[in-house]
Structures are given as structure tokens and as C-alpha cells.
Write a protein that holds these residues in place. Sequence first.
Motif, mmCIF file in Angstrom:
data_model
loop_
_atom_site.group_PDB
_atom_site.id
_atom_site.type_symbol
_atom_site.label_atom_id
_atom_site.label_comp_id
_atom_site.label_asym_id
_atom_site.label_seq_id
_atom_site.Cartn_x
_atom_site.Cartn_y
_atom_site.Cartn_z
ATOM 1 N N UNK A 265 -18.224 -21.084 6.330
ATOM 2 C CA UNK A 265 -18.855 -20.269 7.300
ATOM 3 C C UNK A 265 -18.283 -19.962 8.613
ATOM 4 N N UNK A 266 -17.718 -20.983 9.151
ATOM 5 C CA UNK A 266 -17.178 -21.005 10.470
ATOM 6 C C UNK A 266 -15.760 -21.433 10.443
ATOM 7 N N UNK A 267 -14.946 -20.622 9.970
ATOM 8 C CA UNK A 267 -13.476 -21.393 9.950
ATOM 9 C C UNK A 267 -12.744 -21.374 11.375
ATOM 10 N N UNK A 268 -11.540 -22.316 11.288
ATOM 11 C CA UNK A 268 -10.832 -22.488 12.449
ATOM 12 C C UNK A 268 -10.424 -20.949 12.730
ATOM 13 N N UNK A 269 -10.125 -20.584 13.946
ATOM 14 C CA UNK A 269 -9.613 -19.346 14.585
ATOM 15 C C UNK A 269 -10.299 -17.879 14.152
ATOM 16 N N UNK A 270 -11.561 -17.966 13.656
ATOM 17 C CA UNK A 270 -12.426 -17.008 13.355
ATOM 18 C C UNK A 270 -12.572 -15.988 14.448
ATOM 19 N N UNK A 271 -13.040 -16.926 15.791
ATOM 20 C CA UNK A 271 -13.288 -15.818 16.957
ATOM 21 C C UNK A 271 -12.015 -15.334 17.330
ATOM 22 N N UNK A 272 -10.832 -15.928 17.381
ATOM 23 C CA UNK A 272 -9.619 -15.144 17.747
ATOM 24 C C UNK A 272 -9.337 -14.105 16.971
ATOM 25 N N UNK A 273 -9.503 -14.341 15.630
ATOM 26 C CA UNK A 273 -9.370 -13.125 14.728
ATOM 27 C C UNK A 273 -10.232 -12.064 14.579
ATOM 28 N N UNK A 274 -11.410 -12.328 15.068
ATOM 29 C CA UNK A 274 -12.437 -11.309 14.969
ATOM 30 C C UNK A 274 -12.020 -10.286 16.283
ATOM 31 N N UNK A 275 -11.588 -10.848 17.354
ATOM 32 C CA UNK A 275 -11.144 -10.151 18.565
ATOM 33 C C UNK A 275 -9.998 -9.324 18.324
ATOM 34 N N UNK A 276 -9.153 -9.694 17.731
ATOM 35 C CA UNK A 276 -8.008 -8.999 16.981
ATOM 36 C C UNK A 276 -8.537 -7.712 16.332
#
Length: 612
Positions: A265-276
Motif C-alpha cells: 500500500x505504501x511502496x518505496x519511491x511512490x512519492x517520487x513516482x507520483x510527483x513525476x
Amino acid sequence: MLMSPLIVVASLLATGGGGQGGRITSRSLGSNSGRGGGGGNVYNRRRKGGDGNDGARRTGTASGGGRGRGRGGDVGRNRYTRDGIKKRTSASKNNNDGGGEDGDFNRKQEKLWPLPPLTVPDGPRPTYYTCRHTYEDTLMDEIRRCAERRGSPDRDNNADAMITTSSPYPGLVRVEDYDGVLPDSYDPVYALQCMPDSVVVTAESIKGIAREVLTSLLGDNEFNINGDEKPTDAKSEMQKRKLRAAERGSLSIHPLVPGMCKGQTNPIMLRRCTKIGEELSRMLKKMYPAARKAGASSSDEDGNPIAKSNERWVLQMMLQSPNLAAASLTLCRHVGPGENSHWPNVVHPLGIARVDVEDRMPSSAYRKLMEGVECMGIRPGDHASLNAATVVDLGACPGGWTSVARRCFGSRVVAVDRSEVDRALMQDEMVEFVKGDAFAFDPEEGSEGPSSCDRWMMSDVIAYPERTSELMGRWCANRWASVMIVTMKFQGNEGPDWDELERAIEIVKDNGYDCRVKHFFNNKNEVTFMVWSLLSESDDAERIKGHVSLEPGAVGTPMFPRFDSGTVWRMPKILFQFKRNEMQVDVQAMNSLYQIVQRCNTNNDASLLGTP
């Protein structure tokens, strides 16, 4: 006078053995629990000190001299400095290398391996498929079987010579099709999602990755702020022309990371990927109407609304390392029967839907049915509506699928099994329990029930694959149902019986039905058949009987963010409940809201919604 040894020991413990503020046991509550000199040496669990200098939490051991952070003591477990500041571990240091989540990425080593090489214009492009983790080998075997069957007759039909398959991460399969052997829009049974003809790019920043993705996919050097003319290939130019002509609001953007393949549900790099993903949406809206918000429905000269096309595009971008991404732009194929059923999946990133229900269910098997309904894009009609449908649940005990039909769809259910279903369902007046053999049940025997257009058949019975094929063949030959959802279970750890699976598909299609077979995220050693009747064009009046078109995400809510027409996907807050930090859908509230909106549209009266 002789003293008991226990009294002597207790006396020593109470005095602390020297040094002021000597430590006592963790059960003592006096002010002597301070962190003074290294007097006491009795084990104490983690607790706050009473009058130590730093007042922080500490741990003592049975070693002499204590381990206090006060004067004269050592650092507790080497975790704190002498000033009482917690030391930075190697893990926390990594959090600053590459920025927060990127540090976690390196620390936990949750990355694809090996990383793919960068793609070049007019060069080969890999295709990525996702599946339920631990079923990567099964998916690769299925792909190789397809390649061997479609191989050229003038060459050795060896799959390894035509395609290369690998699994760089759990739940992810990479395929390199050198000769174009696999069919267009190939839809494997064990694949949840597809990223065809992907480009692999690299850049340091979020905006840089977004620019490289769009330049490689669309051949648009306008996104390149450096002004460098990068070579583009013919495939990118063709995609650019088609996307420019695409209908407004027809593009969805799915930002992905490898951890999603395992359902995290909260995988690594999700925040960075969402910003992209946000940056991709912002850039595309400037030049492509498909990425903008869909406009109001248009009408012809007579005022009749013009039906919108079913064209859907999806841009998928998987961040495989902090600076490396694979991206794919696809015109999706409508696979039906619902109008929102496409391949690749437009509604759910990576083809994974959240299908958890907070209320108690008789069994966890209900998730498979909800995934199947969400995949088909239609649901059985409510018993009180014009499109009412009766659902026949074969092998219903303990009642997981019957509960979905009643609670989520409001349908009348005929539950068939040798054992009774859950007590609450047995007391439901809309559930008719029939005790008997599911394979011998005849829905039209001794009753004037609904026609096949009003009936759904569902079965999750445990049986050999051959018996499941016979069951579907019997129902299709008699046309007892217009829609069927059936699981075919395989034995032990032998994997799927491909011959029997293909025979069942032929039986269904030979009887005038179409079908799609999928191994969903909640399936184990089994697959789910989704079967629907093929009606002629003159039967449009009956085509919708017993069926209700399913709005995207109405049953299975997306687990991960996506961008539709430049807007982040969100659902109304009233439809969700939060339990143990997990978002779960309230399906009953969703159905109630859907019925209210339907009444508002029918009566053209928004006051039915009540006070906001």
C-alpha cells in the motif's frame, strides 16, 4: 540471629549497593529510579528516569557499573551520544543519500535486477506484464507457449530463439519479442496488466524524467528545454499523431513502482513516482486535449446527445530506480462486456483493485468475485429495478459469493449446496437455499423462473478442471444464464492444466458465448472464467436485461493514484472507512449514493440529495 537469604538479597536491592540514585527494579515507582552514578546493576526494562540529567528513556543491564547516560555511565546499547542525542544509524544515513525514499530504496534493496538497458530510436522495446507474485514462472511459461504456437513454419519454433522472458522483480515479467511473434494487445491469462512497447529512459530530476519519457514516447522535442534535437523513431511519430486526434479526456496516467506488484500500500519511491506523474500530466495538458478534462456532452441539430466514443489511452510510467523509468503509451482495446472494460486496464493501475469489505463476510473468497465483476464492467441488477437479475450460486457454502450478490448488488440469490450457508443468509428472505448437488441443479425445473437474460450463474465449487468444463458446457448449451463467473481449480502444485483450460474456452465459444479468463490477485492455484452471452444486433432491447453498467471503481477501488484528464483520482470520503490505517470501501454506502443520484437524474431534482 540467622537471616533468610531472600531477605539479604532484598535488602541489597533496596539500598542499591552504593552511588546515589542507585537503580531499582522496573516495578519500583520511587524517586530512586534516577540516572545517577553507576551504582546499581539490576536489570531494568525501558522506562523514563526520575531525576537523571537527560531524562531520556534508557536501558540497564546486569553488568556492573550500569549503562546510564548520566555521568560515569556508558551509552545505552551504543545508540546515544554522551549529550543524549540518538546516533544516526547506517539506515538513517542512507535516507539522506538520494533524498528520503531513494535512501530507503538503497537500504532495503527493493529494486529490479538487472536494470534494463536504455532504449534507442528504432530499436527493440521490451514489454512488461504484471501478475500475482509467485506466479511469474507460470506467466512466462504461458507466454512461451503462445510464441511457439505462432512461430514461423520456416524456422525452429523454439520460444527461447524468438523471445526472451525474465522476472526482474516479484510480480513483474519483462518480455523482449525480437520477431514480433506475440499478437497485438496480447492478453495472457496470468497477466494482470500490460505495458507494451516500453521505452527506458534516465534522468536525475523529476522534471527531467518526465521530459525524457515524453520525448521518447511521442517524439516531441518541444519538451526538451535544452533545445537539443533528439532523434525519434517512426513508432513515436505515429503515436503522437494519434494522441493529438484523441478525444478530450480519454488519457489516463498511471505512475507505478515495483512494490505495487506485490500489493504494497505504501511502496518505496511512490512519492517520487507520483510527483513525476503530476509533471507528466501538467506537460501533456498543454499540447494534447486527451490529457485535459472531458467537456460536457455534445448534441446534434435536433438536441439529441451524441454518444462519446469508447476510445481510451493509458500512459504507464514505472520508476525502476530513482533515476531510471520504463514508460508505455497504449491505445487500449475494449474487451467487454462492460463499456469500461479495456486491456490494458485503464481503471486500476497494474490491474490490482482493492476489494476489501469492512463488514464480516462468511469467507474471504468474496474478493475473487468482486475482482471478476470489476473486470467485466457489469453487475447483476437490483431485484427492485427494471434490470432485475437472479443470481444462482453453485457450491455456495459458506456464502462468501452469496453475500456479495446480496450486500453489494441487492440481487435475489438461489444458493445451491449440500451444506447450509451462513446463518444470516439463511434468514434473508431474498436468499433461496436449495440443498443438493451443484452439478445436477436445473434452474428451470419445476418453476417459472426468469429467462436466461435475467439470470447470472456463479460458482466457486472445488472440483477437477474436467468437471468445471462440463458444468459450463451444460449451462451454455441450455442457455440457462446470460452471464457466468466460474473458477477452475487446479490440483496440488502442478500448475495450470493448459489443455483443459483451452478446451473449456472452446466449449464456451462453440455455444454462442464469449469469455475472458484471468488469474486475479486474490486467486491462488485457480483461474476465473468470465462468460457472457453474444446477442445479435436485433436483440438490443434484451441486451441490457439483468445487467447494470458498472462505473469505474464502483466495486473494486484503485489501490494506487492515477491521473485522469489531469486530475488526481479521488473518491468521495463517505464511501470509505479507515480501519487500522487501511482504506476500505463501504459498498452499501456506495450503492445508496448511486441510487440517490439515479433518482436525481430521473426526476431532474437535485434536492433529493439533501443537505450537503
